[in-house]
Design an enzyme around this catalytic site. Structure first.
Site, short mmCIF file in Angstrom:
data_model
loop_
_atom_site.label_atom_id
_atom_site.label_comp_id
_atom_site.label_asym_id
_atom_site.label_seq_id
_atom_site.Cartn_x
_atom_site.Cartn_y
_atom_site.Cartn_z
CB SER A 1 5.58 37.02 -23.73
OG SER A 1 6.56 36.33 -24.25
CG ASP B 1 -3.49 53.69 -21.89
OD1 ASP B 1 -2.88 52.54 -22.15
OD2 ASP B 1 -4.97 54.02 -22.42
CG HIS C 1 16.42 21.75 -10.93
ND1 HIS C 1 16.31 22.83 -10.13
CD2 HIS C 1 15.23 22.08 -11.83
CE1 HIS C 1 15.09 23.71 -10.48
NE2 HIS C 1 14.52 23.16 -11.63
CG HIS C 2 14.02 21.51 -15.47
ND1 HIS C 2 12.71 21.35 -15.06
CD2 HIS C 2 14.54 22.55 -14.78
CE1 HIS C 2 12.15 22.56 -14.61
NE2 HIS C 2 13.31 23.10 -14.53
CB THR D 1 10.05 30.09 -1.99
OG1 THR D 1 10.93 30.27 -3.03
CG2 THR D 1 8.68 29.80 -2.50
CG HIS E 1 -2.56 20.03 -21.64
ND1 HIS E 1 -3.86 20.70 -21.05
CD2 HIS E 1 -1.98 19.87 -20.17
CE1 HIS E 1 -3.56 20.85 -19.61
NE2 HIS E 1 -2.64 20.14 -19.32
CB SER F 1 1.52 40.36 -2.51
OG SER F 1 2.32 39.29 -2.38
NE ARG G 1 5.95 14.48 -17.72
CZ ARG G 1 6.68 15.53 -17.90
NH1 ARG G 1 7.93 15.83 -17.50
NH2 ARG G 1 6.05 16.66 -18.28
CE1 TYR H 1 10.57 30.23 -8.65
CE2 TYR H 1 12.27 29.30 -10.33
CZ TYR H 1 11.57 29.22 -9.15
OH TYR H 1 11.97 28.15 -8.33
CD GLU I 1 7.39 30.57 -19.62
OE1 GLU I 1 8.26 31.55 -20.01
OE2 GLU I 1 6.06 30.47 -19.61
#
Lengths: 170, 533
Positions: free
Chosen positions: B172, B108, B304-305, B330, B79, B270, B452, B259, B257
């Site tokens: 990407s 283009d 921080h993860h 932010t 998921h 915006s 989780r 951000y 990622e």
């Protein structure tokens, strides 16, 4: 940046070695160890812990604990026994708890420096010589030296992978 | 004019394009490729959404009802991968493809063939990933973060997982290179950098983030691959490696990622908010600098993860303060959007509703993010439903709402027809109520200690889980309204004017609705008056 991802590997090792944050122990030459100042005023107790990971061996420490003065060379004996019917190569990985003390813990001799090959049923006694740096802060009065023996991949590893994918089948 | 002369002289290729399947397979047109990206993202959104429905159905009641734990874990893992790499990122690139040439006055994208390739990699990569469900050992179930040693226990699916991630990353990166090349080289005369619409700005910055961080992930997963199959020991303690190292390398990619996903959404709102507040964006320059600061800081907060892996105190303090510092730029952005609306002549068409939804609910997710950025309390929240609530608040009403708002905003421009405003508003209100019913209770579950990625739970969590699941089902079904609105709009409806919205400003609104196949064949002259809204 792809290369940077790989460059992070040695960077991480150097960073951990300098700061001692991942609990890995250091090595020291015998000469340097003998010249180290001995702090007779305090005693550090080193506890031993042995673990095995997917390896059919017996792995024990002869002494449960050893008490040394910081700066004094200590010695401990460990025994491994291969209980299987085939030759197995093992590698021990050491770690120190609390991890903050690991930069003060060095070894002159250890069975973890090399791979250990045991024939079927073979038993081996192994020595570890270590020294606790006299610069170690006094708040550390006891350290745990923990070893985990891992089986190294060999010709049997193909069988192992097959067993593993069998096991996780749903 | 000379155009009329060339008509007679030689074949005019103005609107010439292959027909049928070839138009799409060999497309080099930014609009067609943008459409394919958006359709692909929508399909993946429903594929990933179906997996979320399985998760919520299993969690509707305590105990194991529908799926076994291994499959449940595959659901959470795939998921996340499908939503992040299959839905959110392609949706962002699709919008960039459609809008950037029109916004900067270009005909283009700069590299149309690479554009084609970067899109057509995606269906193959997605197939690699989803095909893992039919493999020996099942689909990847170790979490989308692919932490070793757990992920190394994946069965036959493992190399497919790695190569799918590689391909999605390559796609990407190609999209990002194209966007940078387009913006740097193909701006219309007078379109200076500080006149670029903010959506273009956020996408340049996102593109640089992509180029800087995706290869790091590629490196990390390649190390996993060689660890598993070629006997290296990057993350294997037996060979002197360290599994925690993977977490560092992964999150060095993973935080930028975050951000990469959210900045395009910031860019979209915006554009939307000034249009419907009928005022220029407040603090344009500060918006640009705030976006750039967020992107720069995102490379210094990764740990921080992983506050709970056992870092030294100085490390935890550094990453805590660095994390907190991101709240400053932010906050500047949130303030500017609010100030743009201040004393504006606001109307609340569907795009504006979604933009305001982003503003409110992204802030909720932002605040819970601050809570977890505080190291000591993170030890309680880590790997609980609190983090699930947090990142879903920033992703669903923060990013997906931005993308949906953008789709409603530009749909009349793309199709030439107005969408059904009544259905659009219905979509917004049902989604907004249900998304809060879905995710808000998960804060409570997390604070109460529900972990989780677990298919079963203690009886004390039953009520909030049931409420959350109901919200989930309603939210999932309500997205079908979006599909219906889009189909209805493509098929016909009230004709849209060129400007579409009363307050709309910028080059894209000077083109016809729908715009010509090649956006600006003659570059427009940009003046201060016709610059960004």
């Amino acid at each position: 940046m792809f290369g940077f991802g790989y460059a992070l590997v040695p960077l991480y090792d150097v960073f951990c070695e300098v700061t001692g944050i991942n609990g890995k122990t250091g090595t020291i030459s015998k000469e340097d160890a003998e010249q180290m100042l001995v702090d007779d005023n305090r005693v550090v107790t080193v506890l031993f812990d042995t673990n095995m990971r997917e390896i059919p061996w017996e792995f024990t420490a002869v002494e449960r604990t050893v008490s040394v003065h910081p700066g004094q060379l200590g010695e401990a004996t460990f025994v491994i026994k291969n209980t299987s019917d085939r030759e197995i190569v093992g590698q021990a990985v050491p770690s120190i708890a609390p991890t903050q003390a690991s930069i003060y813990f060095n070894k002159t001799e250890c069975f973890c420096f090399t791979q250990q090959t045991l024939a079927a049923g073979e038993t081996r006694e192994m020595k570890v010589r270590f020294i606790v740096d006299s610069k170690m802060p006094a708040r550390f009065s006891a350290l745990t030296l923990s070893y985990t023996f891992f089986a190294l991949p060999d010709a049997n590893s193909v069988v192992k992978v097959a067993e593993q994918s069998e096991r996780i089948k749903i | 004019m000379s155009e009329a002369v060339s008509h007679e002289d030689h074949h005019d290729d103005h609107d010439h394009k292959p027909t049928g399947i070839k138009r799409w397979l060999f497309s080099t047109n930014h609009k067609d490729i943008g459409t394919m990206y958006l359709v692909f993202a929508l399909i993946m959104f429903f594929v990933g959404g179906a997996m979320a429905m399985v998760i919520r159905a299993e969690l509707f009641q305590p105990g194991l009802q529908y799926v076994d734990p291994q499959f449940f874990n595959s659901m959470t893992t795939v998921h996340a991968l499908v939503m992040i790499f299959g839905a959110l990122m392609p949706a962002g690139v699709g919008l960039a493809n459609w809008m950037i040439p029109m916004m900067i006055g270009a005909p283009d994208m700069a590299m149309p063939r690479m554009n084609n390739m970067s899109f057509w990699i995606l269906p193959f990569a997605a197939t690699l990933l989803i095909a893992t469900f039919f493999m020996e050992g099942g689909a990847p179930a170790g979490g989308w973060t692919m932490y070793p040693p757990l992920v190394l226990q994946t069965g036959d699916a493992f190399p497919f997982l790695i190569f799918a991630v590689h391909f999605l990353g390559i796609s990407s990166i190609m999209g990002a290179i194209n966007i940078i090349a387009t913006v740097f080289n193909m701006r219309a005369p007078g379109m200076t950098f500080m006149k670029l619409p903010l959506f273009v700005w956020t996408w340049i910055i996102t593109a640089f983030l992509l180029i800087a961080s995706m290869p790091v992930l590629a490196g990390a997963v390649t190390m996993l691959l060689t660890d598993k199959f070629f006997g290296t020991a990057f993350f294997n303690a037996a060979g002197g490696g360290d599994p925690v190292l993977f977490q560092h390398v992964f999150w060095f990619f993973g935080h930028p990622e975050v951000y990469i996903l959210v900045l395009p959404s910031f860019g979209i709102i915006s554009q939307i908010i000034p249009t419907f507040a009928r005022k220029p964006l407040f603090g344009y320059e500060s918006m640009v600098y705030a976006t750039a600061s967020i992107a720069f800081l995102s490379f210094f907060v990764w740990a921080h993860h992983m506050f709970t892996v056992g870092m030294p105190l100085t490390g935890e303090l550094f990453f805590m303060y660095a994390t907190m510092s991101i709240a400053v730029p932010t906050g500047v952005k949130i303030f500017n959007w609010t100030a743009t609306m201040w004393k504006g002549s606001m109307t609340f068409e569907t795009p504006m509703l979604f933009a305001i939804g982003v503003l409110f609910m992204f802030s909720i997710g932002g605040f819970s993010g601050l809570m977890m950025g505080i190291t000591p309390v993170d030890f309680q929240y880590h790997d609980t439903y609190f983090i699930v609530a947090h990142f879903h608040y920033v992703i669903v009403p923060g990013i997906i709402y931005g993308v949906i708002g953008g789709v409603y905003f530009w749909l009349p421009k793309w199709t030439g027809n107005m969408y059904d405003e009544k259905l659009g508003k219905l979509h917004f209100w049902i989604s907004t109520i249900s998304v809060n019913v879905l995710f808000f209770p998960q804060h409570f579950l997390g604070l109460a200690g529900m972990p989780r990625r677990i298919p079963d739970y203690n009886i004390q969590f039953a009520e909030w889980n049931m409420i959350s699941s109901i919200g989930g089902f309603v939210f999932g079904l309500s997205q079908l309204i979006l599909v219906w609105v889009v189909i209805k709009c493509v098929r016909g409806g009230e004709k849209a004017t060129d400007q579409v919205w009363e307050g709309a400003q910028g080059l894209e609104w000077t083109l016809s609705s729908p715009p010509p196949f090649h956006s600006f064949t003659v570059p427009p002259q940009v003046t201060d008056a016709s610059a960004h809204s």
